[in-house]
Design a protein around this motif. Structure first.
Motif, PDB file in Angstrom:
ATOM      1  N   THR A   1       0.834  -1.211   0.000  1.00  0.00           N
ATOM      2  CA  THR A   1       0.000   0.000   0.000  1.00  0.00           C
ATOM      3  C   THR A   1       0.868   1.261   0.000  1.00  0.00           C
TER       4      THR A   1
ATOM      5  N   THR B   1       0.384   4.491  -2.359  1.00  0.00           N
ATOM      6  CA  THR B   1       0.100   5.825  -1.835  1.00  0.00           C
ATOM      7  C   THR B   1       1.234   6.801  -2.119  1.00  0.00           C
TER       8      THR B   1
ATOM      9  N   LEU C   1      -8.235   6.165  -1.598  1.00  0.00           N
ATOM     10  CA  LEU C   1      -8.973   5.166  -0.844  1.00  0.00           C
ATOM     11  C   LEU C   1      -8.328   3.828  -1.180  1.00  0.00           C
TER      12      LEU C   1
ATOM     13  N   ALA D   1     -10.355  -3.346  12.252  1.00  0.00           N
ATOM     14  CA  ALA D   1     -10.060  -2.107  11.528  1.00  0.00           C
ATOM     15  C   ALA D   1      -8.660  -1.611  11.847  1.00  0.00           C
TER      16      ALA D   1
ATOM     17  N   SER E   1      -5.850  -0.725   9.181  1.00  0.00           N
ATOM     18  CA  SER E   1      -5.218   0.587   9.176  1.00  0.00           C
ATOM     19  C   SER E   1      -3.699   0.471   9.259  1.00  0.00           C
TER      20      SER E   1
ATOM     21  N   ASN F   1      -7.740   1.757   4.220  1.00  0.00           N
ATOM     22  CA  ASN F   1      -8.664   2.678   4.884  1.00  0.00           C
ATOM     23  C   ASN F   1     -10.115   2.511   4.447  1.00  0.00           C
ATOM     24  N   MET F   2     -10.393   1.469   3.649  1.00  0.00           N
ATOM     25  CA  MET F   2     -11.775   1.190   3.252  1.00  0.00           C
ATOM     26  C   MET F   2     -11.986  -0.316   3.176  1.00  0.00           C
TER      27      MET F   2
ATOM     28  N   SER G   1     -15.404   2.252  11.744  1.00  0.00           N
ATOM     29  CA  SER G   1     -15.215   3.696  11.801  1.00  0.00           C
ATOM     30  C   SER G   1     -14.329   4.090  12.983  1.00  0.00           C
TER      31      SER G   1
ATOM     32  N   GLY H   1     -10.825   3.743  12.164  1.00  0.00           N
ATOM     33  CA  GLY H   1     -10.295   4.561  11.077  1.00  0.00           C
ATOM     34  C   GLY H   1     -10.490   4.000   9.688  1.00  0.00           C
ATOM     35  N   VAL H   2     -11.496   3.132   9.509  1.00  0.00           N
ATOM     36  CA  VAL H   2     -11.722   2.494   8.211  1.00  0.00           C
ATOM     37  C   VAL H   2     -13.157   2.752   7.750  1.00  0.00           C
ATOM     38  N   HIS H   3     -13.314   3.197   6.502  1.00  0.00           N
ATOM     39  CA  HIS H   3     -14.633   3.384   5.912  1.00  0.00           C
ATOM     40  C   HIS H   3     -15.256   2.024   5.586  1.00  0.00           C
TER      41      HIS H   3
ATOM     42  N   LYS I   1     -13.501  11.262   1.617  1.00  0.00           N
ATOM     43  CA  LYS I   1     -12.081  11.216   1.968  1.00  0.00           C
ATOM     44  C   LYS I   1     -11.727  12.220   3.063  1.00  0.00           C
TER      45      LYS I   1
END
Length: 391
Positions: free
Chosen positions: A108, A112, A126, A169, A173, A178-179, A226, A229-231, A388
């Motif tokens: 990741t 990123t 995301l 989560a 993270s 994050n999703m 949530s 920290g994860v959608h 976001k």
């Protein structure tokens, strides 16, 4: 169903569809061209004094509307190119990995690190995966828990599930994810019907068999994610619990019983009321809602039912449009354009990232020549950026 999109990286070859696919005694029309009238944009978050799209090129705005897959164990060249060269703003970790959190974080981080003013205008990616539990858990190994299936989670006290989901989560993270394209909120009519439901029941992806159990445990799962920290993305609207085919491997999968007042749709009404921020739309056809197209290509389903009737103003994501048999009769370009016309915000290109370039280019070209379509793109981009930024 996104988990299947990750289960294998080999392409699925689907024979060209006949002039029509028989659906419940009527024929599904051949794929429609994209030069149809463009609808008005669906509701979107009210822009702040500083427009989040200010300074973004058309290409960068369109890029926010795509999520492109890569193997969970490596940042594949096609996915890297999609972010770097076509401004794609979101990625999906597919397949299966037992490498653990540290190795996943390295993958990741490579993705990123591509974020720049030139690529995604500096907007964060995301980074998503399918971490439902049980047989549908992409990421395993050191640092990742072995998650119970959704059916097992549904037997837990909802308060306990909040804590478990928060811990899961935190693991995601730490790996740079994050999703989570979860939880599944599809309603299967009964335990006896589960075995004949290939996409959900056959894999214990359901929390239970009644709306109250599903809604309570979905909220608990989302709240935990949530807090960590994860959608979360709930799926698959308006429900895959009543189908007897798998849209990943079968064309023309049709639900002949679900209507706008069905309990499966009511679950989404409850989910929206309790704060759901992202919803995935299925690629099945719903004969009693719109028999003419897969749900994610249908303005009747997305703009009409989900946005206008249920009042959802968050992010709408398609199921996979790159390798699913359900959409093979449409060109990749048309799949992307039709998704945006229907009211979707993120086009998921998880199984076959090689087609992402054609899809992105088609949406850019349409946005440059059709002002009404460009408004749809802008409205969708604003919703994605709002998610976001936590608005």
């Amino acid at each position: 169903m996104t988990w299947f999109a990750g289960a294998t990286r080999r392409a699925v070859v689907v024979a060209a569809a006949a002039s029509a696919i028989l659906l419940s005694g009527c024929a599904l029309p051949s794929p429609q061209p994209t030069n149809t009238a463009t609808p008005r944009p669906a509701p979107s978050p009210t822009p702040t004094a500083t427009d989040p799209l200010a300074g973004l090129s058309v290409e960068q705005r369109v890029g926010q509307l795509f999520m492109v897959g890569t193997a969970a164990t490596v940042a594949e060249a096609e996915t890297v190119a999609a972010v770097r060269d076509r401004h794609v703003g979101n990625v999906f970790l597919a397949g299966r990995s037992s490498a653990g959190t540290v190795a996943t974080a390295a993958v990741t981080a490579q993705l990123t690190a591509l974020v720049s003013t030139e690529s995604t205008a500096g907007l964060p990616l995301l980074v998503a995966t399918d971490q439902e539990g049980g047989q549908v858990q992409v990421l395993r190994g050191p640092g990742f828990s072995d998650m119970p299936s959704a059916l097992q989670q549904g037997s837990l006290d909802a308060t306990a599930l909040v804590g478990d989901a928060k811990a899961w989560a935190a693991e995601l993270s730490s790996a740079g994810v994050n999703m989570n394209l979860a939880p599944v909120v599809d309603l299967i009519p009964s335990p006896a019907a589960a075995a004949s439901n290939p996409p959900i029941g056959a894999f214990d992806r359901e929390f239970g068999f009644d709306p109250a159990t599903i809604v309570a445990h979905s909220k608990a799962f989302r709240d935990g994610m949530s807090a960590g920290g994860v959608h979360s993305v709930i799926k698959h609207f308006p429900g895959l619990g009543a189908v007897t085919g798998n849209t990943d491997t079968t064309a023309g999968v049709t639900d002949t019983t679900t209507n706008t007042q069905s309990d499966s749709v009511g679950i989404y009404r409850s989910e929206i009321a309790s704060g759901a921020t992202s919803i995935m739309v299925s690629s099945a056809v719903y004969a009693l809602i719109d028999p003419t197209a897969p749900a994610m290509f249908s303005p009747v389903v997305v703009n009409g039912l989900l946005r206008e009737q249920l009042g959802f103003t968050g992010v709408v994501m398609t199921d996979d449009v790159s390798g699913a048999a359900a959409v093979a009769a449409w060109s990749p370009a048309d799949r992307a354009v039709l998704s945006i016309l229907a009211g979707c915000d993120i086009v998921l290109v998880s199984r076959t990232p090689a087609v992402a370039a054609e899809m992105v280019d088609a949406v850019v070209a349409r946005a440059r020549t059709d002002p009404a379509f460009a408004e749809l793109v802008d409205a969708a981009a604003r919703r994605v950026i709002a998610l976001k930024s936590g608005r």
